[in-house]
Design an enzyme around this catalytic site. Structure first.
Site, PDB file in Angstrom:
ATOM      1  CG  ASP A 104      40.029  35.891  44.309  1.00 22.01           C
ATOM      2  OD1 ASP A 104      40.952  36.463  43.710  1.00 22.01           O
ATOM      3  OD2 ASP A 104      39.935  34.656  44.425  1.00 22.01           O
TER       4      ASP A 104
HETATM    5  N1  URA Z   1      43.342  32.281  46.811  1.00 21.03           N
HETATM    6  C1  URA Z   1      42.228  32.548  46.106  1.00 21.03           C
HETATM    7  O1  URA Z   1      41.755  31.717  45.342  1.00 21.03           O
HETATM    8  N2  URA Z   1      41.646  33.743  46.270  1.00 21.03           N
HETATM    9  C2  URA Z   1      42.108  34.683  47.128  1.00 21.03           C
HETATM   10  O2  URA Z   1      41.509  35.754  47.251  1.00 21.03           O
HETATM   11  C3  URA Z   1      43.268  34.396  47.858  1.00 21.03           C
HETATM   12  C4  URA Z   1      43.872  33.179  47.684  1.00 21.03           C
END
Ligand code: URA
Length: 235
Positions: A104
């Site tokens: 993310d």
């Molecule tokens: N889980 C999430 O919520 N975000 C990420 O970037 C990776 C795993």
């Protein structure tokens, strides 16, 4: 055997036109001999090719690791946001690099960037079960209920998650190991317990750990040893 202008262009990012000019200026040599025409044929695996006195190395694929900072998206281009490719040094940008997997925008930590499609596919293929390890901080205390739920499989709106592990390391912190990668998975898993993830960092993929000397925003090529660590588990 291939044309020297094509070989150098693929490897360095110089255009064919620029290479023609370099040849005209006597800046290109093969095995110590000056090259006089762009259609000169070489064997990139055997011949020593140099541009401006610098020998060029031939790498079929490039494997970079990045310590992703917050604020970058895991894509190759975007109209408004900065992407992880904006952190890749210029010298690699003529290649068709892409991130192998997603984090993310606000997640930090280990990302792999490559132009080897098969390698990326294998790293991400669910059946290879490559584990991904995250250091997580949440806004409420970690509980045993969360630990048990992660182990048994948390139910999300797109189905039950595969068994994962949560190890509590502090009142608000823990280590999560996943073997699948769904959209916002960790955030959604903690969301089931009324918790909000406030910090998330990927610290390992399989047995490849984020090197402690790789600063946020920095990239570096895998060492041969690191590449083998990954290959062992995906091949
Ligand atoms: N889980 C999430 O919520 N975000 C990420 O970037 C990776 C795993």
């Amino acid at each position: 055997m291939e044309r020297i202008d094509k070989v150098i262009s693929n490897q360095t990012g110089y255009s064919r036109k620029e290479i023609k000019e370099l040849i005209r200026k006597k800046c290109i040599e093969v095995n110590g001999e000056l090259v006089t025409k762009p259609e000169y044929k070489v064997d990139p695996n055997k011949d020593r090719i140099s541009v401006n006195g610098q020998e060029i190395s031939f790498q079929k694929f490039v494997y970079l690791m990045l310590n992703k900072p917050q604020g970058y998206i895991s894509a190759t281009e975007d109209r408004s946001a900065q992407t992880v490719l904006d952190l890749v040094p210029e010298e690699y940008l003529h290649r068709n690099l892409f991130p192998a997997g997603r984090l993310d925008k606000d997640t930090t930590g280990l990302m792999l960037i490559t132009d080897d499609g098969e390698f990326a596919h294998n790293i991400l293929a669910p059946k290879k079960h490559i584990s991904k390890t995250y250091d997580v901080t949440i806004d409420i205390p970690m509980t045993q209920e969360m630990v048990n739920g992660f182990r048994d499989g948390v139910e999300l709106n797109d189905g039950i998650c595969k068994a994962s592990s949560l190890t509590i390391t502090g009142e608000h912190t823990g280590i999560v190991v996943l073997t699948e990668g769904r959209y916002h998975q960790i955030k959604r898993m903690f969301g089931c317990y009324g918790a909000k993830v406030t910090e998330l960092q990927r610290i390992a993929m399989g047995n490849l750990r984020l090197p402690s000397d790789l600063e946020p925003g920095q990239t570096r090529e895998f060492t041969e040893e690191e590449l083998n660590l990954i290959r062992e588990i995906i091949e």
